[in-house]
Structures are given as C-alpha cells and as structure tokens.
Design an enzyme around this catalytic site. Sequence first.
Site, PDB file in Angstrom:
ATOM      1  N   ASN A 173       0.797  -1.239   0.000  1.00  0.00           N
ATOM      2  CA  ASN A 173       0.000   0.000   0.000  1.00  0.00           C
ATOM      3  C   ASN A 173       0.824   1.281   0.000  1.00  0.00           C
ATOM      4  O   ASN A 173       0.332   2.326  -0.380  1.00  0.00           O
ATOM      5  CB  ASN A 173      -1.002  -0.020   1.154  1.00  0.00           C
ATOM      6  CG  ASN A 173      -0.329  -0.076   2.516  1.00  0.00           C
ATOM      7  OD1 ASN A 173       0.843  -0.408   2.625  1.00  0.00           O
ATOM      8  ND2 ASN A 173      -1.078   0.284   3.542  1.00  0.00           N
ATOM      9  N   GLU A 269       5.078  -3.828  11.954  1.00  0.00           N
ATOM     10  CA  GLU A 269       3.936  -2.900  11.848  1.00  0.00           C
ATOM     11  C   GLU A 269       2.819  -3.683  11.157  1.00  0.00           C
ATOM     12  O   GLU A 269       2.950  -4.027   9.973  1.00  0.00           O
ATOM     13  CB  GLU A 269       4.321  -1.667  11.023  1.00  0.00           C
ATOM     14  CG  GLU A 269       3.194  -0.657  10.921  1.00  0.00           C
ATOM     15  CD  GLU A 269       3.258   0.185   9.658  1.00  0.00           C
ATOM     16  OE1 GLU A 269       4.365   0.424   9.143  1.00  0.00           O
ATOM     17  OE2 GLU A 269       2.176   0.566   9.182  1.00  0.00           O
ATOM     18  N   CYS A 303      -3.231   0.638   7.096  1.00  0.00           N
ATOM     19  CA  CYS A 303      -3.311  -0.027   8.398  1.00  0.00           C
ATOM     20  C   CYS A 303      -3.924   0.917   9.426  1.00  0.00           C
ATOM     21  O   CYS A 303      -4.574   0.493  10.361  1.00  0.00           O
ATOM     22  CB  CYS A 303      -1.946  -0.508   8.846  1.00  0.00           C
ATOM     23  SG  CYS A 303      -0.718   0.780   8.913  1.00  0.00           S
TER      24      CYS A 303
END
Length: 493
Positions: A173, A269, A303
């Site tokens: 992304n 992450e 996210c």
Amino acid sequence: MPDVTVSITFDLISPFKNNQNYQFFEGVVNISATATNEKKVYSVVGQEELGAFPLLTKEEAGQAIEKAKQAQKYWEEEEVYKRAEILHAWADKLLENQAQIGDMIMKEVGKNKSSAWKEVARTADLIRYTAEEGCRIHGDLLRGDSFKGGSSNKIAMAERAPRGVILAISPFNYPVNLAASKIAPALISGNAVIFKPASQGTLSGKLMIDALLETELPADVVHCVTGKGSEIGDYLVTHPDISMITFTGSTEVGQSISEKAKMIPVVLELGGKDPAIVLKNADLDLAASQIVSGAFSYSGQRCTAIKRVLVDNAVADELTSKIKKKVDELTVGNPEEEAAVTPLIDEKAADFVQGLIDDALENGASLVTGNQREENLIYPTLLDNVTPGMKVAYEEPFGPVLPIIRVSDEADFVELANESEYGLQASIFTNNVQTAMNIGSKLNVGSVQLNAKTERGPDHFPFIGSKNSGLGAQGIRRSIESMTRDKLFIMNV
Ligand code: G3P
C-alpha cells in the site's frame, strides 16, 4: 544437472536490467535461473503489463546477503555526514523521477495519481529528515564512581553501533514510502539492507532503489531481493547473517516472522481496527469529515484507516447522516482520474470485503449507502446498527467499508474499543480534552488522536502498535534506534 560456471545476463523487460545491484551472477548457478523465472506485474486497473521481476532462488538470495554482509563492514566505516549526503542525493533523485515513480505507484497499486505523486514527495522528506536525525544520534559517557563502590578510573563510552544487515520487508500500500521508512534509517546508521518488496509494488520499489543506486552509495550495500515469499521468505527471515528484521504487513505474516526469527530482533507494523470514538459533545461536522477521510482514503487500504465508528447513541442519527452525505460525494473509479475510491489491490481483497458486507446485512445491519461492486471496485459502504458479533465489527477489512456501532453508555466506549485484537490507533471526537485524556489513557493502542483521523504521519512521530498491531516502534528516530545497538568502550584509566 552438473554445476556449471556461467555468466548469465537476464534479458528482462523489467527495470532490473543493467542494475549493478541486481543479481547478475558470475559463478556457479543453476542454469535454470533464466529470464523465464520471473513474475509479470499488471496494473490494478486495466491489467496493463507494467513489467516483470525475477523470482530469485534461495541460492541467489543467499549470495545477495553475503555481498551485503561484506559491504556493510566498509559502509559502517563511512563518515556519517557522507552517509547523510548520499541520502540527500537519493531524495533529490526521487524528486527528479517523481512523475515516473508516482505513475508506477498509481498503476501498480491503484492509488490515485495525486496521492501516488505525494507519496514520492513525502518519501523524499522522510529521507532528508532521516539523514539529519542520523547525524544527531549520540551516545553516553558514564563514570564508574556514580555507582556506589564504583571507581572513577572506570569510564564508559556508550555508542549506538549498527546491527549489520537489515531485512526490510514492505507492503503493497505504500510501496515507496514504507520501504524507504525502513531503508533510510538502516543506511544512515551504517547498516546494509536486503529489501524485499511486496510482489504488487515491486516495480515501484525498484524504481525507488534505482534512484538510490544513482547516488554514490557503494555497491552491494543495498540489494533488492525479489521473489515469492513462499519460496524465499523463510530463508531470508531465518538466515544467520540477517541482523534485524523490519516488516510491515498482515498480522498473520508478522506473527510467523516473529516466531521464526528467534534471536533476530524484529520490528513489526501490522494490522489495525482503529475506532473513531464520537462523544455526544463532539463537533459532528468535523468528526464526519475526518472519519470519511480516515476510512476511505486509498479505499481504506491503510493499516491506520478508521475501521469502525463507536458513537454515542444520542448523536448517532445526526452523525450517520453527515457521514452518508460525505460518502456519497466521494468520487469512485479510475486512479488516473483522481478517484477517491479505486479498485482494491486484487480479487481476493475485494471478495473479503464483500463478504464482510454480506455477513453484516445478513445479521441485521442497516445499509446506509454503498454495497455496490464492479469487479475489484467496491463502492464506499456505510453500515449502521452494527453489533459486536458481526465480522465487520472486528475483522480488518482493508477496504472501503465502515461499520457504525451505537453506544448507549459512555462507560462502554473503552471496553468496546479494547475488545479488538488490534491496538494501532484510535480517534476521540469531543470538545472536552479532559474527557478525551481520561478515555485515551485507558485505550490499549499505540496512539490516540484528538479530534482528527487516525494516521501514521508525520513520519518522525513514533509509530507503534500494541497487541496484534505490532511489535516495537517505527518513526524515524525509533527506527534508527531499533537498527542499532548499544556498544560500550570502557576505559580503565
Ligand atoms: O498502512 C500503513 C500505514 O503506514 C498508513 O500510513 O500515513 O496513511 O497513516 P498513513
């Protein structure tokens, strides 16, 4: 097949060709490593063939690690200011190539044109800040006699030493920004880097690396290792010459990496289910605007996207109406035409999101707007009267669907927010800062945003996830710290 000594030149149609750090091997290689051993990449919209990348074997990945390990010994000896100059040059090159890289991001991951170009500019800013921050990582000087029984003859000089070879694994992304947010801190602190991009995002990541290789970065300090995670993933993660792993991606893969890494330090992450908590004294226009932006930017494929709204029932109707109005104004379609909501990264992602919508509606949720699909394009969808048992209340969609969960008692906000397996960020909308701090202090998350959407930036802020949202901390200084270790030289005078 006998081992043979050959020199293979891949005739690739990808940006890998003629790249000093792409693995053109002299030596004993399996002759089957041919240009046919590659994966083509197609655009999210229109399936245009964008290029291809080689699928490296474990042997080839191993050779890249060995080269990086050797190069790192010299790289850590380079003056820090010189390393910083190289990073600044990299930032310059990225901006020179902003159009090419931005358009590749747009096509490869379906991000609208202006956001894709902005990602390149944001990355240049991140690299420059990292270069400067790296020049200010100082150590400590400790006297032995500050400890009872210690001696003033014992003086310790504690510095931050590079860990060695950093394995940087980045997601689709933010194929440039999130990759550089790992690579730049690693380089400024004297580490070498093995960069493993996501398949869909590899070509963008490689253009970013090509810009780096146009600087005076010494050969072999950075290697872009491409291939199937299923074939080289475990090999990379468990390789004894990898000194640290920094990964952004799904919780499932992150947990697997954490288990396999054993003594290798990791920073992860991972996923999120960021709530927007809206109290009855909130500015509902501000809340609606921030929620829509936070939930539907890049089609929710972030996210840190807002992935659920927990709203006081007293204002739920008004807020839902305001959110609906803004959602219906969102442009939908082609990233080249600046659409706000664009097709998801692949069919599997779109199927998953549609499944969440279907499950919610089958279980009594109300459709406020959306629930329309054209192949991988899911129209922005707003669901009201969602209850905690519905999948969309607790699963991470990574798509343009937003559930509204009505809360009758303010005491329930914290419990509902903390029920999630995730703990990345949370937003609280209220006109009472003390109330926000009281609630925020009880939320098991990395960051709490007051009266604004959840987001990682600005990139120098520490970026943390708790529970299944992550391990360790990112953010420029925190990343430098995670890629270095204390090392003491103790004088006994
Ligand atoms: O999804 C990855 C995360 O880094 C999102 O970044 O800046 O969109 O909040 P941002």
